[in-house]
Design an enzyme around this catalytic site. Structure first.
Site, short mmCIF file in Angstrom:
data_model
loop_
_atom_site.label_atom_id
_atom_site.label_comp_id
_atom_site.label_asym_id
_atom_site.label_seq_id
_atom_site.Cartn_x
_atom_site.Cartn_y
_atom_site.Cartn_z
N GLY A 23 0.85 -1.17 0.00
CA GLY A 23 0.00 0.00 0.00
C GLY A 23 0.89 1.23 0.00
N MET A 102 2.16 -0.53 -6.22
CA MET A 102 1.45 0.03 -5.08
C MET A 102 0.06 0.50 -5.44
SD MET A 102 4.25 2.55 -3.43
CE MET A 102 5.64 1.91 -2.52
N CYS A 103 -0.82 0.41 -4.45
CA CYS A 103 -2.10 1.10 -4.52
C CYS A 103 -2.37 1.62 -3.12
CB CYS A 103 -3.22 0.20 -5.03
SG CYS A 103 -3.56 -1.24 -4.02
N ASN A 104 -3.31 2.51 -3.02
CA ASN A 104 -3.62 3.12 -1.73
C ASN A 104 -4.68 2.27 -1.05
OD1 ASN A 104 -3.72 4.88 0.37
ND2 ASN A 104 -4.79 6.49 -0.73
N THR A 129 -3.80 -3.80 -7.04
CA THR A 129 -2.53 -4.52 -6.95
C THR A 129 -2.77 -6.02 -6.97
OG1 THR A 129 -1.51 -2.70 -5.74
CG2 THR A 129 -0.43 -4.83 -5.60
#
Length: 185
Positions: A23, A102-104, A129
């Protein structure tokens, strides 16, 4: 005497040698990321990474690919095939390694929906992701049970059946395999 702590970002994991997932990191994670010696970050969230992370990327001379805008039409929809193919094109190029996808994860803000209407609201991330990694695993010829087990392990309670269906139906023949490919493919 000061000791430095190395704290990985939320949902950090090693996908393959020099290929990682996580993340969005915060300042506590920067020393850990610095140790990885990243060359590339593939950012999959629709919104921009926070400014401190952008500053870290600039300071470390890391190439940032922001692919989340491709899938940002509706954050409840699964990631698009176009976004997956673009991400895999970057991931399969060994010159981009070491790399982090990555992702939030969790909750995030989204912004502009149309040219004349701007709405800001909290929504649940669709875990792009996991979808990208699932499609990569399918390209590696993993069986679906193993792919879904890994997807669910990282998704936790946010498992989306649409993402699993996307992975299952993803056509690996659409992926362009480079002449110089990673050793694990």
């Amino acid at each position: 005497m000061s000791s430095q702590h190395f704290i990985p970002p939320l949902n950090y994991g090693m996908i393959e040698e020099d290929l990682y997932r996580s993340g969005q990191p915060n300042e506590l994670n920067f020393p850990f990321l610095e140790k990885l010696g990243l060359k590339t970050v593939v950012w999959l969230a629709p919104e921009e990474p926070n400014q401190r992370f952008c500053d870290f990327i600039d300071d470390q001379e890391i190439q940032l690919y922001h692919l989340g805008v491709i899938s940002a039409v509706n954050a409840w929809d699964p990631i698009t095939e176009e976004a997956v193919l673009e991400a895999l094109d970057i991931i399969l190029n060994p010159r981009n390694y070491p790399m982090m996808i990555m992702c939030n994860l969790g909750r995030h803000r989204t912004g502009e929906r149309t040219a004349n209407f701007i709405a800001t609201m909290h929504i649940t991330q669709h875990l792009p992701t996991g979808t990208i990694v699932g499609c990569l695993r399918k390209l590696q010829k993993w069986n679906l049970t193993s792919i879904f087990e890994e997807y669910r392990r990282y998704a936790g309670p946010k498992v989306r059946l649409l993402n699993e269906q996307f992975i299952e139906l993803f056509d690996t023949d659409l992926v362009r395999i480079p002449e110089t490919k990673p050793s694990w493919l």
